[in-house]
Design a protein around this motif. Structure first.
Motif, short mmCIF file in Angstrom:
data_model
loop_
_atom_site.label_atom_id
_atom_site.label_comp_id
_atom_site.label_asym_id
_atom_site.label_seq_id
_atom_site.Cartn_x
_atom_site.Cartn_y
_atom_site.Cartn_z
N VAL A 71 43.24 42.58 31.11
CA VAL A 71 44.15 42.53 32.26
C VAL A 71 43.88 41.25 33.07
O VAL A 71 44.80 40.53 33.45
N ARG A 72 42.61 40.93 33.28
CA ARG A 72 42.27 39.71 34.04
C ARG A 72 42.75 38.45 33.31
O ARG A 72 43.29 37.53 33.92
N TYR A 73 42.53 38.43 31.99
CA TYR A 73 42.94 37.26 31.20
C TYR A 73 44.46 37.06 31.29
O TYR A 73 44.94 35.95 31.56
N LEU A 74 45.21 38.12 31.06
CA LEU A 74 46.67 38.00 31.08
C LEU A 74 47.17 37.61 32.47
O LEU A 74 48.08 36.81 32.62
N ALA A 75 46.54 38.22 33.49
CA ALA A 75 46.94 37.92 34.86
C ALA A 75 46.63 36.45 35.19
O ALA A 75 47.45 35.75 35.79
N ALA A 76 45.46 35.98 34.79
CA ALA A 76 45.07 34.59 35.10
C ALA A 76 45.93 33.60 34.33
O ALA A 76 46.27 32.52 34.84
N TYR A 78 49.06 34.22 32.86
CA TYR A 78 50.52 34.33 33.00
C TYR A 78 50.98 34.84 34.37
O TYR A 78 52.18 34.92 34.60
N GLY A 79 50.03 35.19 35.23
CA GLY A 79 50.45 35.82 36.48
C GLY A 79 49.82 35.24 37.73
O GLY A 79 49.60 35.95 38.71
N VAL A 80 49.56 33.91 37.70
CA VAL A 80 48.99 33.28 38.90
C VAL A 80 49.99 33.40 40.05
O VAL A 80 51.17 33.08 39.90
N GLY A 81 49.51 33.92 41.16
CA GLY A 81 50.38 34.08 42.32
C GLY A 81 51.05 35.44 42.38
O GLY A 81 51.65 35.80 43.38
N THR A 82 50.95 36.20 41.29
CA THR A 82 51.49 37.57 41.33
C THR A 82 50.34 38.54 41.07
O THR A 82 49.63 38.93 41.99
N LEU A 83 50.13 38.90 39.79
CA LEU A 83 49.03 39.84 39.50
C LEU A 83 47.68 39.20 39.78
O LEU A 83 46.69 39.89 40.06
N TRP A 84 47.59 37.89 39.69
CA TRP A 84 46.34 37.13 39.91
C TRP A 84 46.50 36.35 41.22
O TRP A 84 47.05 35.26 41.24
N PRO A 85 46.06 36.93 42.34
CA PRO A 85 46.27 36.25 43.62
C PRO A 85 45.58 34.89 43.64
O PRO A 85 44.46 34.75 43.15
N GLU A 86 46.25 33.91 44.24
CA GLU A 86 45.65 32.57 44.33
C GLU A 86 44.54 32.54 45.37
O GLU A 86 43.56 31.83 45.22
N ASP A 87 44.69 33.32 46.41
CA ASP A 87 43.66 33.38 47.45
C ASP A 87 42.40 34.06 46.89
O ASP A 87 42.47 35.16 46.34
N VAL A 88 41.27 33.39 47.03
CA VAL A 88 40.03 33.88 46.40
C VAL A 88 39.63 35.25 46.93
O VAL A 88 39.17 36.12 46.17
N CYS A 89 39.80 35.46 48.23
CA CYS A 89 39.38 36.75 48.79
C CYS A 89 40.31 37.88 48.34
O CYS A 89 39.84 38.97 48.00
N LEU A 90 41.61 37.60 48.29
CA LEU A 90 42.55 38.62 47.79
C LEU A 90 42.24 38.95 46.34
O LEU A 90 42.28 40.10 45.90
N ARG A 91 41.93 37.89 45.58
CA ARG A 91 41.63 38.09 44.15
C ARG A 91 40.36 38.92 43.99
O ARG A 91 40.29 39.83 43.17
N ALA A 92 39.35 38.62 44.80
CA ALA A 92 38.10 39.37 44.73
C ALA A 92 38.32 40.83 45.12
O ALA A 92 37.71 41.75 44.57
N ASP A 93 39.22 41.04 46.07
CA ASP A 93 39.53 42.39 46.51
C ASP A 93 40.15 43.18 45.34
O ASP A 93 39.73 44.30 45.02
N ALA A 94 41.14 42.57 44.69
CA ALA A 94 41.79 43.22 43.54
C ALA A 94 40.76 43.47 42.43
O ALA A 94 40.70 44.55 41.83
N ASP A 95 39.94 42.47 42.19
CA ASP A 95 38.93 42.52 41.15
C ASP A 95 37.92 43.65 41.40
O ASP A 95 37.53 44.39 40.50
N ARG A 96 37.52 43.77 42.64
CA ARG A 96 36.56 44.81 43.04
C ARG A 96 37.09 46.21 42.69
O ARG A 96 36.37 47.06 42.17
N TRP A 97 38.38 46.42 42.94
CA TRP A 97 38.94 47.75 42.66
C TRP A 97 39.08 48.00 41.16
O TRP A 97 39.04 49.14 40.70
#
Ligand SMILES: N[C@@H](CCC(=O)N[C@@H](CS)C(=O)NCC(=O)O)C(=O)O
Length: 207
Positions: A71-76, A78-97
């Motif tokens: 999921v992380r690979y595909l998001a990074a 093909y989904g930068v700015g959508t499934l893979w947030p560009e903001d590092v903190c938002l991305r870490a938040d999603a990643d944490r969950w």
């Protein structure tokens, strides 16, 4: 073209399918695992996944197993700015969950799911099921609290965090168990389920 091996009854495969559908990625799907076999072959273990598990993807020769890594690979990719947030903190938040789903909620729910859905009634370990219900309910309350005041788990937009969580939530909400009230979790679940991606992937009854 992206190729995916799996069976749709697997929560881990569901995560990958939700990702490719959210990102509208052209792909082929090979039924594998469970009653479809394939994972037991020497070829599968050698070329796709030595653990003999699903899901696996092959993206232009790049082979990857472990659902959240996929999921992380595909998001990074093909989904930068959508499934893979560009903001590092938002991305870490999603990643944490995503990690929380894989290491906390899913394992807590496992014995209840296997016992109540995949085990005949006369063979059930009721103590293990009861304990699992208790532990998965406690974790659902944590998620419910996190979702209060939020449209999605990392804020205003659907991310890879929601992808991992919704497959687990689908199971938890459909298990024949007593559940605490989780209004924020339920509202979020309905919000995600209204999207096209889960249609035909997160189905009922559980099996
Ligand atoms: N940690 C792995 C777990 C994979 C896993 O346990 N897959 C199960 C289905 S959920 C499986 O392949 N079981 C054997 C089978 O279906 O034949 C992941 O997240 O991808």
């Amino acid at each position: 073209m992206l190729k995916i091996w799996g069976r749709l009854t697997s929560v881990n495969v569901q995560k990958v399918m939700l990702t490719v559908r959210e990102l509208a990625l052209p792909h082929t799907f090979v039924q594998a695992g469970g009653k479809f076999g394939v994972v037991d072959t020497a070829d599968y273990a050698a070329k796709l996944n030595p653990n003999r598990l699903v899901p696996v993807i092959d993206d232009g020769g790049f082979v990857l197993w472990e659902s959240n890594a996929i999921v992380r690979y595909l998001a990074a990719r093909y989904g930068v700015g959508t499934l893979w947030p560009e903001d590092v903190c938002l991305r870490a938040d999603a990643d944490r969950w995503m990690d929380w789903q894989a290491t906390e909620w899913q394992p807590a729910m496992g014995p209840a799911f296997l016992g109540l859905i995949r085990t005949p009634e006369d063979k059930r370990d009721h103590a293990a099921i009861e304990n699992s219900v208790k532990r998965s309910n406690a974790r659902a309350l944590i998620l419910d609290q996190a979702l209060q005041g939020r449209e999605f788990i990392a804020g205003r937009h659907l991310t890879m965090g929601d992808i991992a969580l919704v497959s687990a939530a689908h199971r938890w909400l459909a298990l024949p168990i007593a559940r605490p009230d989780t209004p924020a979790l339920s509202a979020w679940y309905r919000r995600v389920m209204m999207r096209p991606a889960p249609q035909g992937v997160l189905t009922l009854p559980l099996e």
